[in-house]
Design an enzyme around this catalytic site. Structure first.
Site: not given
Ligand code: THU
Length: 387
Positions: A289, A291, A300, A302, A334, A337
């Site tokens: 990830n 940010e 993210c 993934e 999430c 994703c």
């Protein structure tokens, strides 16, 4: 487009397994050792040095191959008089030449033996655009070197070559070199060859059918490969599979764990690592990830892995996904994703959720889900929906 065919020799052009087995058994018998067929199996396709030395080690006999090979090949040449080639070999070879495909030989065996074999089945060196033998590479099959060298020496890139193989080592070598692979189940079963990643398995080269041009050859290959294709993702992309997903599980876990260490998560401190296995290439792609101060711009792990794979090899089919977190229970992807993943996964794609303890081999938590358990109703663009 395939422009050349690279043949393995033993077990493809010539039924030499019984010959080398016979010769090696005679070699060991002269030393009071009764080696059985099973002893040799692990070394089939790895070159005669490993074949003889490997079994010697099992029986505590130290072999100096550079000396003992002379005796082995004397025994071999005697036994080769009984040699036969496999059904369809001569026809396929002749069609390939007439169609204008280049033909090469890439054998882990040594040159001396290759020439005995070719003579035994009525082929000669001049019939090939090039012959590469075991002495010319430092690393034999299953490394990709011999197929890379053979393709290169014929003026082709590896993805312009179809390799014809019979052994697991050979299939792995050719796939690692990024060649297309047609396997013949002359030494190993169909499922083992498929699991090793070959594109097509045919009982014999007779089943390939006749062809008279490079175009016809490629069309025939396309049809044979499409049979092996699996549909991935919302857009129903057809992808040939390079192996069974579980084969890549450990590699994917390690890649996800490593990527997680690179996570840029100064805001949440929640680090995520993900890795996916591309169905077509069997390659593992990872992501972490990343940010951002404007929280919503965060990427993210993934999706990072998905982007990474597509940047490297184009559209992917995802056979397996691993997500590593320190969450308890280990966190799933999430919803955002999952929606992105839906584009490239099959309903049955394995999603492994693990914690860092599991990834580091210290117990920990490990859950496996089918992709459609996590996202049973992905959004699919209306014109892309199945009728
Ligand atoms: N995160 C992921 O990397 N993958 C997910 O599927 C869930 C959330 C990251 C994004 C953010 O950096 C942090 O976890 C906290 O939400």
């Amino acid at each position: 487009m395939i422009e050349g065919i690279l043949f393995d020799m033993d077990g493809v052009l010539i039924d030499s397994e019984p010959i080398i087995l016979h010769a090696a058994q005679a070699f060991f018998a002269r030393r009071g050792i009764t080696a059985n067929e099973e002893d040799f199996k692990p070394f089939v396709g790895a070159g005669d040095r490993r074949y003889l030395v490997g079994v010697g080690e099992r029986y505590g006999l130290s072999i100096d191959f550079d000396i003992d090979r002379v005796e082995l090949y004397e025994l071999y040449a005697e036994a080769a008089r009984e040699a036969v080639s496999f059904a369809g070999v001569h026809q396929f070879f002749a069609d390939a030449k007439r169609a204008g495909l280049k033909v090469g030989l890439a054998t882990g065996s040594e040159r001396h033996k290759a020439l005995i074999n070719l003579a035994a089945i009525g082929l000669k060196e001049a019939d090939f655009d090039n012959i590469v033998t075991g002495e010319q590479v430092v690393r034999n099959k299953p490394y990709p070197d011999i197929y890379q060298l053979t393709a290169l020496s014929m003026g082709l890139s590896t993805d312009q070559c179809l390799v014809v193989e019979d052994s697991i080592h050979g299939v792995v070598s050719a796939k690692r070199a990024q060649c297309a692979v047609l396997a013949l189940p002359n030494s190993f079963g169909e499922s083992a060859l498929t699991e090793a990643g070959c594109d097509v398995v045919l009982d014999t080269l007779v089943d390939f059918g006749r062809f008279s041009s490079i175009g016809e050859f490629n069309e025939r290959l396309r049809v044979l490969r499409a049979k092996e294709g699996v549909i991935y993702g919302a857009n129903r992309i057809e992808v040939s599979q390079s192996g069974h997903p579980s084969q890549f599980f450990d590699e994917a876990i390690q890649a996800a764990l490593e990527s997680r260490r690179n996570a840029y998560a100064p805001y949440s401190k929640f680090k995520v690592g993900a890795a996916l296995v591309s169905a077509k290439s069997g390659k593992v792609y990872s992501g972490c990830n990343v940010e951002n101060s404007s929280y919503g711009a965060t990427i993210c792990a993934e999706r990072n892995a998905v982007l990474h794979s597509i940047a490297e090899e184009g559209t992917v089919g995802i056979d397996l996904l691993v997500v590593v977190t320190d969450d308890d229970p280990p966190a799933p992807p999430c919803a955002l994703c999952l929606q992105v993943l839906a584009e490239f996964c099959r309903p049955e794609t394995e999603v492994h959720l693990v914690d860092t303890a599991f990834a580091e081999g210290r117990g920990g938590a490990h859950e496996v889900h089918r992709f459609d358990e996590l996202l049973p109703y992905p959004f699919i663009f209306p014109t892309m929906r199945q009728p």
